[in-house]
Every structure is written in structure tokens, then in C-alpha cells.
Design an enzyme around this catalytic site. Structure first.
Site, PDB file in Angstrom:
ATOM      1  N   GLY A   1     -67.481 -14.998  63.322  1.00 29.76           N
ATOM      2  CA  GLY A   1     -67.811 -13.615  63.698  1.00 29.76           C
ATOM      3  C   GLY A   1     -67.274 -12.584  62.734  1.00 29.76           C
ATOM      4  O   GLY A   1     -67.200 -11.398  63.053  1.00 29.76           O
TER       5      GLY A   1
ATOM      6  N   LYS B   1     -67.379   1.235  53.698  1.00 31.37           N
ATOM      7  CA  LYS B   1     -66.009   1.579  54.105  1.00 31.37           C
ATOM      8  C   LYS B   1     -65.334   2.468  53.054  1.00 31.37           C
ATOM      9  O   LYS B   1     -64.617   3.414  53.388  1.00 31.37           O
ATOM     10  CB  LYS B   1     -65.206   0.296  54.327  1.00 31.37           C
ATOM     11  CG  LYS B   1     -65.745  -0.535  55.495  1.00 31.37           C
ATOM     12  CD  LYS B   1     -65.187  -1.946  55.478  1.00 31.37           C
ATOM     13  CE  LYS B   1     -65.731  -2.778  56.625  1.00 31.37           C
ATOM     14  NZ  LYS B   1     -65.434  -4.211  56.478  1.00 31.37           N
TER      15      LYS B   1
HETATM   16  N1  HSE Z   1     -68.199  -8.114  57.858  1.00 32.45           N
HETATM   17  C1  HSE Z   1     -67.015  -7.333  57.884  1.00 32.45           C
HETATM   18  C2  HSE Z   1     -65.940  -8.059  57.091  1.00 32.45           C
HETATM   19  C3  HSE Z   1     -66.581  -7.110  59.297  1.00 32.45           C
HETATM   20  O1  HSE Z   1     -66.125  -9.241  56.743  1.00 32.45           O
HETATM   21  O2  HSE Z   1     -64.933  -7.468  56.778  1.00 32.45           O
HETATM   22  C4  HSE Z   1     -65.620  -5.985  59.477  1.00 32.45           C
HETATM   23  O3  HSE Z   1     -66.140  -4.774  59.104  1.00 32.45           O
END
Ligand code: HSE
Length: 433
Positions: free
Chosen positions: A184, A202
């Protein structure tokens, strides 16, 4: 006091984690918030990852955002649409919003925050960056006395997990990615992770909060990790470096550098030792110096930790005047300034170059001659044995800082030499000193 009623959009990995944390820590949370927090209703379409007993469910998110009983809408479905319309409708209906949606904030945050201000409502988004690490809070409030010089982060857990497993266990890229998806960590579309797009979302948010500039996702230079080979990981290690997918936002006299790419970092730096799915953000403020924030950047409950913190923050400030709340992007909206974002060619950094060269006298002299003509100094050089059955040898060079435009011109000339039989591999290097 009356309980605060929340409406949840999405009960997948993060939504399920949020329900579990809200329920398990209900007493602690309401002691902190000063009010009980009730899950009034939830909308879910796909897989539900928590026990939903006692929560009225619907498949239609608009039933949640239009529910007059709900005070705070918590958007955890991700993606741009219908998330954007749901959030704008919630704001129009006078609700506050908590979201973990980094793509949405990075690409449409300017519009969403403007609508929130117009309606006197809050949009909280701590969970959008670095999962459970309270980096938005730290930058927006804890470091508010500083002029932020740069922010550098390992902000994609999936990529960090892949690079760590490649280095430690010589595992295959695809195989590690599958594991990250099963756990996940990965995005619904994992190319967002491995191509650096998620990290760029981000970084866009971090840069705005750090420098008081508008959200400008389309100006971020983005390069993912699919071109990083185990060979590069091994050679970097032999020279004392680790390769990480780094998001970097730096203020220079000419403008702001905004870039996401694989990066060599000296292994003595703490951030170079952030492994697995963990994230870390290094912030350099002029007063405080460097500060490092570390923690789980993905996963159900770490992300839920940030979502719940935002819910509590909103509950605590429900009765305060909108103009007395912490601004969405840390700076007052009328003080956001449009400092130019530099193109990658204008960036100045150091480089790792890997060449595949014929093993005969004069080859290295040709290469170093080209670098010298472009005023590029060599920091270190390493020649390895040829690989089995290959006529050419790998040569690895680390350069000192130079402008990317000069470096690209030099490697175009090096690549055209008859003694070089493959494209020159380039990875940027940051000392983060
Ligand atoms: N897909 C993202 C990661 C999840 O692997 O950091 C968190 O934003």
C-alpha cells in the site's frame, strides 16, 4: 460541547487507517481537540480496509459534501477528479476540508486556497507531504522566524524502498515495486512514484511554503529512478555515496531551483542513511541552520496520523477568525511573491558521470580535455575492469559544481568521441553541507 461531525471520502488504505486511528485513540484525541469527533458518514467505492460498523455509507461522495450535518470533509480518494469538485463543493457549502491529496494541492491548490479564503474556511493538507512526518507544521509554524535557504527531501517511500533493496539485496526493480504496491505504499498508478511525479507534487507544496511562492508543479524538473542501475548504485558506493531520489528546492540569487532526480549524497550525511519506505526532509533555515525530519512517508496509519492531526487542528480553530488562522501557504496570500523558477540548464551542481570507454592511451586525456575546455573540474575518478565479454571499460567521474548547460555541452562532445561506445550516464550529486 457538541461533537464535531466529519464526513469521509474514501475508505481505502489511508481512509481505513484514519477510521482505525480515530476510533482507537478517540479519548486521547477528544482530550486534545476539546470536542468529541464523530464520523458522521463515509463515501467509498473500491476496497474498504476498515470495520465500517456504525458508519452510514454511500457510494456518492456528493452526498457527503452536501450533508448539512457535516462540519469537516476529509478527502482521501486521491486523484484530481472528482476530488477537486468534491472539495470545492464542500467549501461552497461552508465546510472545512482535510486532504491527503498531493496531486490536487500541487496542481490546483492556488484555486482551492483562494476559494477557501473567500468562504472563510480551512483546507489542511499535512498528510499530502511525507506521510506521517509533520513537515508542513514544522515549516509553516516552527520555522516561521527563518529565511529558508533550501529544502531537500526523500519524499517518495516507494522509490526509497526500491533503491534500498537494490543496494542491500541486489533485488530486481520490478519485483521490489510489486512488494511496495502490495504493502500500500505505491500510488494507484505506480509510474507516479518511479517517474518522480509524486515527489514533484510534494516538492511543489514544500517550496511554496518554504519561500512564499505560488504552487507551480509544471515548473519542477522531474526525473525518476527507472534509469538507475545496480552498477551505478555500486560505483556510487565505492566512491562513498548513496543514490536517493531527492526533491530539492533551493533559493538562489537568480531564482528558485525546483528539481526531483536521482542524486548521489555523501554516505556520511544522516539523510543518506534513510532507508526503506522511510522519508526524511532536510530544511536549512538561516537562523536555525539545518534541521532534519524523519519518519514513515507512506502507509495506512502513518498517513492517518497526519490526517487526524489536521482534523484536530481544524477543530481547535473552528471558532477563530479566518484572518487569525495560519495561512494555507505559510505566507499571507497578498504576500506570495512570484520569484522565477530556474530551468534545469541554469542549475549549478556537481555530477557523477559514467562512461564506457576504449582502454587505450589518450582516451582519458581526450575526455578530460573536453571537460577542461568547459571549465569543469574533476573531483574523483574511478576506472573499473571491463565487464565480461566487453571491449570497453567503465570510467566513473565525479565533477565539482558546474552549470548544467556547460556539463550537457561537454557530455555531448564526449559522447561523440570514437573511443566512447555508449551514451554518457549522468546523475547529479549534492553534498547537502
Ligand atoms: N506513493 C507514495 C510514496 C505514498 O511511495 O511515498 C505517500 O505519498
Amino acid at each position: 460541547m457538541k461533537p464535531v461531525k466529519i464526513g469521509l471520502l474514501g475508505l481505502g488504505t489511508v481512509g481505513g487507517g484514519t477510521v482505525n486511528v480515530l476510533r482507537r485513540n478517540a479519548t486521547e484525541i477528544s482530550r486534545r481537540a476539546g470536542r468529541e469527533i464523530q464520523i458522521h458518514r463515509a463515501a467509498a467505492r473500491g476496497k474498504v480496509t476498515c470495520d465500517t460498523a456504525g458508519i452510514p455509507l454511500t457510494e456518492d461522495g456528493f452526498e457527503v459534501v452536501n450533508d448539512p450535518e457535516i462540519d469537516i470533509v476529509v478527502e482521501l480518494i486521491g486523484g484530481e477528479e472528482p476530488a477537486k469538485q468534491l472539495i470545492l463543493t464542500a467549501l461552497n457549502n461552508g465546510k472545512h476540508v482535510v486532504t491527503a491529496n498531493k496531486a490536487l494541492i500541487a496542481k490546483h491548490g492556488n484555486e482551492i486556497f483562494a476559494r477557501a479564503s473567500e468562504k472563510g474556511r480551512m483546507v489542511a493538507f499535512e498528510a499530502a507531504v511525507a506521510g506521517g512526518i509533520p513537515i508542513i507544521k514544522a515549516l509553516r509554524e516552527g520555522l516561521t522566524g527563518n529565511k529558508i535557504e533550501w529544502v531537500a527531501g526523500i519524499i517518495n517511500g516507494t522509490c526509497n524502498f526500491i533503491l534500498t533493496e537494490m543496494r542491500d539485496k541486489s533485488r530486481d526493480f520490478a519485483d521490489v515495486l510489486k512488494e511496495a504496491q502490495a504493502k500500500g505504499y505505491a500510488e494507484a498508478d505506480p509510474t507516479f512514484d518511479v517517474e518522480g511525479i509524486d515527489a514533484a507534487h510534494k516538492l511543489t507544496i514544500l517550496a511554496s511554503i518554504a519561500f512564499g511562492i505560488p504552487l507551480q508543479f509544471d515548473k519542477v524538473y522531474v526525473e525518476g529512478i527507472t534509469g538507475v542501475t545496480r552498477l551505478d548504485v555500486t560505483y556510487a558506493e565505492a566512491l562513498g555515496y548513496r543514490i536517493k531520489l531527492l526533491g530539492l528546492a533551493r533559493r538562489t540569487e537568480q531564482g528558485v531551483e525546483l528539481r526531483v532526480h536521482p542524486t548521489l549524497i555523501p554516505e556520511r550525511r544522516l539523510i543518506a542513511n534513510v532507508d526503506g519506505v522511510m522519508n526524511a526532509v532536510l530544511v536549512k533555515g538561516d537562523a536555525v541552520g539545518p534541521t532534519l525530519y524523519y519518519g514513515a512517508g507512506a502507509g495506512a496509519e502513518p498517513t492517518a496520523s497526519a490526517v487526524v492531526a489536521d482534523i484536530v487542528d481544524v477543530v481547535r480553530t473552528l471558532t477563530s477568525d479566518p484572518e487569525n488562522r495560519v495561512p494555507h501557504l505559510a505566507f499571507q496570500p497578498e504576500s506570495i511573491s512570484d520569484i522565477p523558477i530556474l530551468p534545469i540548464e541554469a542549475v549549478k551542481t556537481a555530477y557523477y558521470l559514467r562512461l564506457s570507454a576504449e582502454d587505450r592511451p589518450g582516451v582519458l586525456a581526450d575526455v578530460t580535455g573536453i571537460l577542461a575546455r568547459h571549465h569543469i573540474s574533476i573531483e574523483a575518478i574511478l576506472q573499473k575492469e571491463p565487464h565480461l565479454g566487453e571491449s570497453h571499460v567503465p570510467i566513473i567521474m565525479l565533477t565539482q559544481k558546474t552549470q548544467e548547460r556547460e556539463l550537457k555541452a561537454a557530455i555531448a562532445q564526449i559522447g561523440a568521441l570514437s573511443s566512447i561506445n555508449k551514451p554518457v550516464k549522468l546523475i547529479r550529486l549534492e553534498t547537502l553541507g
